[in-house]
Design a protein around this motif. Structure first.
Motif, PDB file in Angstrom:
ATOM      1  N   ALA A  75      53.628 -22.076 -64.887  1.00  0.00           N
ATOM      2  CA  ALA A  75      52.253 -21.607 -64.818  1.00  0.00           C
ATOM      3  C   ALA A  75      51.500 -21.949 -66.094  1.00  0.00           C
ATOM      4  O   ALA A  75      52.074 -21.962 -67.183  1.00  0.00           O
ATOM      5  CB  ALA A  75      52.235 -20.101 -64.605  1.00  0.00           C
ATOM      6  N   CYS A 123      50.008 -23.886 -61.121  1.00  0.00           N
ATOM      7  CA  CYS A 123      51.426 -23.573 -60.952  1.00  0.00           C
ATOM      8  C   CYS A 123      52.100 -24.837 -60.433  1.00  0.00           C
ATOM      9  O   CYS A 123      51.826 -25.270 -59.308  1.00  0.00           O
ATOM     10  CB  CYS A 123      51.620 -22.424 -59.975  1.00  0.00           C
ATOM     11  N   TRP A 162      50.057 -16.863 -56.060  1.00  0.00           N
ATOM     12  CA  TRP A 162      49.918 -16.016 -57.243  1.00  0.00           C
ATOM     13  C   TRP A 162      49.919 -14.536 -56.871  1.00  0.00           C
ATOM     14  O   TRP A 162      49.305 -14.136 -55.881  1.00  0.00           O
ATOM     15  CB  TRP A 162      48.591 -16.330 -57.955  1.00  0.00           C
ATOM     16  N   TYR A 178      49.201 -12.901 -64.513  1.00  0.00           N
ATOM     17  CA  TYR A 178      49.256 -13.595 -63.228  1.00  0.00           C
ATOM     18  C   TYR A 178      50.582 -14.346 -63.139  1.00  0.00           C
ATOM     19  O   TYR A 178      50.912 -15.135 -64.038  1.00  0.00           O
ATOM     20  CB  TYR A 178      48.075 -14.554 -63.101  1.00  0.00           C
ATOM     21  N   CYS A 197      53.096 -16.898 -61.050  1.00  0.00           N
ATOM     22  CA  CYS A 197      53.284 -17.933 -60.050  1.00  0.00           C
ATOM     23  C   CYS A 197      54.430 -17.519 -59.123  1.00  0.00           C
ATOM     24  O   CYS A 197      55.434 -16.964 -59.581  1.00  0.00           O
ATOM     25  CB  CYS A 197      53.589 -19.257 -60.752  1.00  0.00           C
TER      26      CYS A 197
END
Length: 113
Positions: free
Chosen positions: A4, A20, A34, A91, A93
């Motif tokens: 990511a 990603c 995500w 966040y 991946c």
């Protein structure tokens, strides 16, 4: 194998794009996307996409975020527009293939003035 990139600091109303990459092309037939997790909160769906382009979005990001996928290099992109402070999260991946989940490292997105 899920790499990511693209997080950072952005002002409210701004945009960011996350990437990603499936470095081993292991998930070319799987679902990729995500999830995110803010401090003290559960991990939640942001967006996922199948190899045929079918998408799924979390309710809080629908109409502001767009997920896309380049099948040649099996990279998934998340275009995030109209960002809000509530989008501040790590966040992650994600890939789902053959009944297993796979997670990449997280990337921090901070939305603040």
């Amino acid at each position: 194998q899920l790499q990511a990139s693209g997080g950072g600091l952005v002002q409210p109303g701004g945009s960011l794009r996350l990437s990603c990459a499936d470095s081993g092309s292991r998930f070319s037939l799987g679902r990729m996307g995500w999830y995110r997790q803010a401090p003290g909160k559960q991990r939640e769906l942001v967006a996922t996409i199948l190899s045929d382009g079918s998408t799924d979005y979390g309710d809080s990001v629908r109409d502001r975020f767009t997920i896309s996928r380049v099948n040649i290099n099996n990279t998934v992109y998340l275009q995030m527009d109209s960002l809000k402070p509530g989008d501040t999260s790590v966040y992650y991946c994600y890939a789902y293939y053959r009944r297993r989940e796979y997670w990449g490292q997280g990337t921090l997105v901070t939305v603040s003035a």
